[in-house]
Structures are given as structure tokens and as C-alpha cells.
Design an enzyme around this catalytic site. Structure first.
Site, PDB file in Angstrom:
ATOM      1  N   GLY A  13       0.821  -1.207   0.000  1.00 31.65           N
ATOM      2  CA  GLY A  13       0.000   0.000   0.000  1.00 31.65           C
ATOM      3  C   GLY A  13       0.858   1.261   0.000  1.00 31.65           C
ATOM      4  O   GLY A  13       2.084   1.203  -0.091  1.00 31.65           O
ATOM      5  N   GLN A  14       0.175   2.397   0.131  1.00 28.17           N
ATOM      6  CA  GLN A  14       0.851   3.697   0.023  1.00 28.17           C
ATOM      7  C   GLN A  14       1.988   3.839   1.042  1.00 28.17           C
ATOM      8  O   GLN A  14       3.089   4.244   0.703  1.00 28.17           O
ATOM      9  CB  GLN A  14      -0.162   4.840   0.219  1.00 28.17           C
ATOM     10  CG  GLN A  14       0.418   6.203  -0.104  1.00 28.17           C
ATOM     11  CD  GLN A  14      -0.415   7.352   0.445  1.00 28.17           C
ATOM     12  OE1 GLN A  14      -1.307   7.166   1.267  1.00 28.17           O
ATOM     13  NE2 GLN A  14      -0.117   8.559  -0.003  1.00 28.17           N
ATOM     14  N   TYR A 141     -14.422   5.012   9.126  1.00 25.65           N
ATOM     15  CA  TYR A 141     -12.957   4.942   9.256  1.00 25.65           C
ATOM     16  C   TYR A 141     -12.510   5.582  10.572  1.00 25.65           C
ATOM     17  O   TYR A 141     -11.745   4.993  11.344  1.00 25.65           O
ATOM     18  CB  TYR A 141     -12.353   5.669   8.061  1.00 25.65           C
ATOM     19  CG  TYR A 141     -10.848   5.784   8.060  1.00 25.65           C
ATOM     20  CD1 TYR A 141     -10.050   4.652   7.902  1.00 25.65           C
ATOM     21  CD2 TYR A 141     -10.225   7.025   8.168  1.00 25.65           C
ATOM     22  CE1 TYR A 141      -8.671   4.764   7.871  1.00 25.65           C
ATOM     23  CE2 TYR A 141      -8.855   7.142   8.129  1.00 25.65           C
ATOM     24  CZ  TYR A 141      -8.078   6.009   7.981  1.00 25.65           C
ATOM     25  OH  TYR A 141      -6.711   6.126   7.944  1.00 25.65           O
ATOM     26  N   LYS A 145     -10.740   3.901  13.843  1.00 25.51           N
ATOM     27  CA  LYS A 145      -9.434   4.356  14.349  1.00 25.51           C
ATOM     28  C   LYS A 145      -9.545   4.779  15.816  1.00 25.51           C
ATOM     29  O   LYS A 145      -8.648   4.506  16.614  1.00 25.51           O
ATOM     30  CB  LYS A 145      -8.884   5.500  13.496  1.00 25.51           C
ATOM     31  CG  LYS A 145      -8.441   5.073  12.103  1.00 25.51           C
ATOM     32  CD  LYS A 145      -7.262   4.102  12.175  1.00 25.51           C
ATOM     33  CE  LYS A 145      -6.774   3.649  10.804  1.00 25.51           C
ATOM     34  NZ  LYS A 145      -5.767   2.582  10.878  1.00 25.51           N
TER      35      LYS A 145
HETATM   36  N1  SER Z   1      -5.440   9.915   4.416  1.00 25.21           N
HETATM   37  C1  SER Z   1      -6.479   9.295   5.166  1.00 25.21           C
HETATM   38  C2  SER Z   1      -7.774   9.390   4.464  1.00 25.21           C
HETATM   39  O1  SER Z   1      -7.987  10.358   3.768  1.00 25.21           O
HETATM   40  C3  SER Z   1      -6.599   9.939   6.510  1.00 25.21           C
HETATM   41  O2  SER Z   1      -6.055   9.104   7.458  1.00 25.21           O
HETATM   42  O3  SER Z   1      -8.595   8.539   4.625  1.00 25.21           O
END
Ligand code: SER
Length: 313
Positions: A13-14, A141, A145
Site C-alpha cells: 500500500g501507500q 474509518y 481508528k
Molecule cells: N489519508 C487518510 C484518508 O484520507 C486519513 O487518514 O482517509
């Protein structure tokens, strides 16, 4: 010789791609085991195909290589998670439990798990957001987290698990592509600037967000992981700050190098996600506890991004 054996989960991944590169330099390539759900065409070795939801396969790999540290990077990001909330919750939470439990049982010594600025929400103060503040995330998300942070701290306090974490801002790099985040525009914009001197942005002109150039993020990650345990006083996740800017400002920075670059705006569902996040971050604790300091500003980042992507185009 390094006595550490590191497993990166989500190595393609990134973040994983760039982190693997740095860890291989520091610890020796044979001591950094990459893993992901899919193998890439030019896969860095050693590599294992691994779905983090498969606890038995994870355990087998940890035993096979005598793994001491795990970097758990497999997750669904903010925009993708909104489209597939059930799977996002499953992947982001169960993946973390599987790794934390390995550490709880003493099978691994140290865990890195990334959190995000998405842990904050619309009721959080948006400017210079402190480490400790109101946190009411309203994206799947962000909720995953936030819950993950609580679990990390719990496993540390209750079971002595050495877990360390950073609340990443949007990450920008030229070596790897982002996947499914709200901050991805700040990577795409450079590609489009070089390809067609214009970019249509999915966020509005004045949407400021905390961002960071990838080498700063990788350095922060490794510095935190290599800090003596007593310096890591926060076991939920650390605020770290890099650069804050909005689409209009990054466009102006690009124009210093590509004068005819133009930007237009068509905000979509990601606008609401961005509007719920901080505009800038206070990272006093990271600076005080383990000496964090960012190096890149917006123009310095723009220059390296355009130079390097320019060579690829
Ligand atoms: N770069 C991420 C997102 O945009 C933020 O943690 O989901």
C-alpha cells in the site's frame, strides 16, 4: 547484525511500499518480511501472501520467520470505508485484534499501528487541534481508528503490550499511490499537473487539511518505533503535524513550477468527510516525548514531487 525480524502487513500500500524500503536499509532486507493480500508484479522479497483476517496464516508466518515486530498497515481508508462500512469495520478492527493478541501472548515484542486525523470529528476544535480534546468521529474509518486507539492503550495498560501509533495526516509521496482516502487529491494533483496542467478537485478551494510529505511520515514512524519504551508515554496514538494547506494553496505552489497550471472544483461526498476533520494539528507531545520535528514545507514538497514524478511521466 539486527536481531529484529519485522513483518509488514499491507506492504504494497501507500505507506507500506515506502516503509519497507527504509526498514530494509536499517535492518537488512532479509529481516523485513513483506506481506499483502496480493503479490505485485515486481514484488520485493521476502514476501508472503497474507489476509490479516486469517489468524492462522498470520500465526504461521510469525512463527516461520521468528517475527519480533509487526507493522500493521492493512486497512480501508476513509472514502472507501464509507462505501463498504461493514467490511471496513471488520478489516480495521479484527486485523488489529489479531496482531495485538499475538503481542499479548508474547509471540511478538512490538507493534506499530497507524491511527489518523480521522479520529477527530465535527465537534473537535479544528485549528491547532490538541492531542487531548473532544473526539466524536462521524465516519466509519474514524470510528474504527478511535476504537483502535482505545484498544491499543488498553492492551498496553492491561497486558503490557508495546504498541505504538501515530495519527497520520494526509500523506503525500511520489513512490506509491494512495488508495481510497479523502486526502488523496493532494497526490493526484501533482500527477495531473504534469500530465495535463490542470486538475479538477473533489474538495472545495478553501478546504484546509493537515498533510505530510511521505519521507517525514516514514521518519516519524521509525523514530517512534526506535524510541526507548519509557519515552513513549502515549499508547493510544500521537498527534504529528507536517504541513497544512488547502487546494488553492497547493495549486499556487504548483504554479511556481508550472505557471499555466489551472484548478477547478467539483466537491463530492468526500467534502463532508474533510469538513469533519481538523485543519491543523498541535503535536507538542510528540515533540516533547520523542523529539519529533517535520522537515518539509509545501514548496519544498512540491519541488521534490514534481521533479520525481516528472522523471516517471
Ligand atoms: N489519508 C487518510 C484518508 O484520507 C486519513 O487518514 O482517509
Amino acid at each position: 547484525m539486527s536481531t529484529e525480524r519485522i513483518l509488514i502487513i499491507g506492504s504494497n500500500g501507500q505507506i507500506g511500499l515506502e516503509l519497507a524500503e527504509s526498514l530494509r536499509i536499517n535492518y537488512g532486507s532479509e529481516n523485513v518480511i513483506c506481506s499483502d493480500v496480493r503479490q505485485m508484479e515486481h514484488q520485493i522479497m521476502p514476501f508472503e501472501t497474507l489476509d490479516v483476517l486469517d489468524q492462522n496464516s498470520l500465526l504461521a508466518i510469525v512463527k516461520k520467520y521468528n517475527i519480533t515486530q509487526v507493522y500493521l498497515l492493512a486497512a480501508l481508508l476513509s472514502a472507501t470505508a464509507e462505501k463498504n462500512p461493514k467490511f471496513a469495520w471488520q478489516l480495521n478492527m479484527d486485523g488489529l485484534f489479531h496482531v495485538l493478541d499475538l503481542a499479548k501472548e508474547g509471540l511478538i515484542k512490538k507493534v506499530y499501528w497507524p491511527s489518523s486525523i480521522a479520529v477527530f470529528g465535527p465537534s473537535t476544535p479544528r485549528l491547532n487541534t490538541p492531542q487531548y480534546t473532544v473526539m466524536e468521529p462521524n465516519t466509519i474509518y474514524g470510528i474504527s481508528k478511535q476504537a483502535g486507539e482505545r484498544y491499543c492503550e488498553y492492551y498496553h495498560q492491561k497486558y503490557g503490550v508495546d504498541v505504538r501509533s501515530i495519527r497520520y495526516p494526509g500523506l503525500i509521496g511520489w513512490k506509491s499511490a494512495p488508495g481510497g482516502g479523502t486526502t488523496d487529491y493532494a497526490v493526484h494533483i501533482y500527477h495531473e499537473a504534469l500530465k495535463q496542467q490542470s486538475y479538477n478537485c473533489f474538495l472545495s478551494a478553501e478546504t484546509s487539511l493537515p498533510m505530510m510529505y511521505m519521507p517525514d511520515a516514514i521518519r516519524a514512524t521509525i523514530e517512534l518505533m526506535e524510541s526507548p519504551a519509557e519515552k513513549v508515554k502515549i499508547r493510544s496514538s500521537y498527534n504529528v503535524s507536517g504541513i497544512s494547506f488547502n487546494p488553492e494553496e497547493i495549486a499556487a505552489s504548483i504554479r511556481k513550477f508550472i505557471p499555466n497550471f489551472t484548478i477547478s472544483y467539483t466537491p463530492d461526498f468526500r467534502q463532508a468527510i474533510a469538513d469533519s476533520w481538523p485543519q491543523s494539528i498541535n503535536d507538542q507531545e510528540a515533540r516533547e516525548h520523542w523529539g519529533w520535528k517535520p522537515e518539509f514545507d509545501l514548496d519544498a514538497m512540491t519541488k521534490v514531487m514534481l521533479d520525481n514524478l516528472g522523471k516517471q511521466v
